[in-house]
Design a protein around this motif. Structure first.
Motif, PDB file in Angstrom:
ATOM      1  N   ARG A 235       0.832  -1.210   0.000  1.00 27.39           N
ATOM      2  CA  ARG A 235       0.000   0.000   0.000  1.00 27.39           C
ATOM      3  C   ARG A 235       0.861   1.252   0.000  1.00 27.39           C
TER       4      ARG A 235
ATOM      5  N   ARG B 215       2.173   1.612  -3.528  1.00 31.29           N
ATOM      6  CA  ARG B 215       1.069   2.090  -4.379  1.00 31.29           C
ATOM      7  C   ARG B 215       0.878   3.595  -4.219  1.00 31.29           C
TER       8      ARG B 215
ATOM      9  N   GLU C  36      -1.334  -3.426 -11.262  1.00 28.39           N
ATOM     10  CA  GLU C  36      -1.022  -4.130 -10.001  1.00 28.39           C
ATOM     11  C   GLU C  36       0.259  -4.962 -10.115  1.00 28.39           C
TER      12      GLU C  36
ATOM     13  N   VAL D 245       3.041  -2.650  -9.422  1.00 27.78           N
ATOM     14  CA  VAL D 245       3.189  -2.390  -7.986  1.00 27.78           C
ATOM     15  C   VAL D 245       3.966  -3.531  -7.325  1.00 27.78           C
TER      16      VAL D 245
END
Ligand SMILES: CC(C)(COP(=O)(O)OP(=O)(O)OC[C@H]1O[C@@H](n2cnc3c(N)ncnc32)[C@H](O)[C@@H]1OP(=O)(O)O)[C@@H](O)C(=O)NCCC(=O)NCCS
Length: 133
Positions: free
Chosen positions: A13, A16, A48, A51
């Protein structure tokens, strides 16, 4: 014999958020040129995957920095430590510049393993030395 070990856990997170806030600039700070190209290609197809790629590289570099005992201090820098992949998919560490010289002059070799899930990436690094120091 073992010279050092290092591990790291990285919160996806946070990665991100940094990508959302700083975009390519954040990736450019962390990734070597070759890694950056892989990140771009993966991220464009599926954000994703970009990431998780960046997070596993981030984590592996931190693990390596701990295994060599320097942490993020010269000559250890993000971009001089590249995490590449062998044809089998196994990750391997490719060093550049002053970090490569520092590492080779000590007759060191490194082994790296990475893993990721939805929210975390993790890695483990073992550094061996040819002769006792
Ligand atoms: C190693 C480093 C990259 C990890 O930072 P981080 O991702 O914020 O933190 P993590 O939770 O992943 O890891 C922290 C642990 O790394 C270990 N660590 C710290 N410096 C280390 C080094 N030079 N070599 C190996 N491991 C180290 C410690 O065990 C530390 O936990 P502790 O503080 O509870 O003892 C970072 O601490 C670093 O670069 N340290 C060295 C340079 C520095 O700034 N030192 C400050 C004191 S002078």
């Amino acid at each position: 014999m073992i010279y050092g070990i290092g591990n790291d856990i990285c919160d996806l997170r946070r990665i991100r958020e940094s990508i959302a806030r700083h975009g390519d600039r954040f990736a450019q700070k962390i990734l070597s040129d070759a890694e950056f190209n892989v990140w771009k290609a993966r991220g464009e197809r599926w954000p994703e995957r970009g990431v998780s790629y960046l997070a596993t590289r981030f984590s592996a570099k931190e693990s390596f920095s701990k295994a060599i005992g320097l942490g993020m201090r010269m000559p250890m820098t993000w971009k001089l430590c590249e995490i590449a992949s062998l044809p089998s998919g196994k990750p391997t560490i490719v060093l550049h510049g002053s970090l490569k010289e520092w590492f080779e002059s000590r007759q060191l070799t490194a082994h790296i393993s990475v893993s990721d899930e939805t929210d975390y990436a993790a890695s483990f690094c073992v550094v061996e030395v040819k002769q006792p120091i």
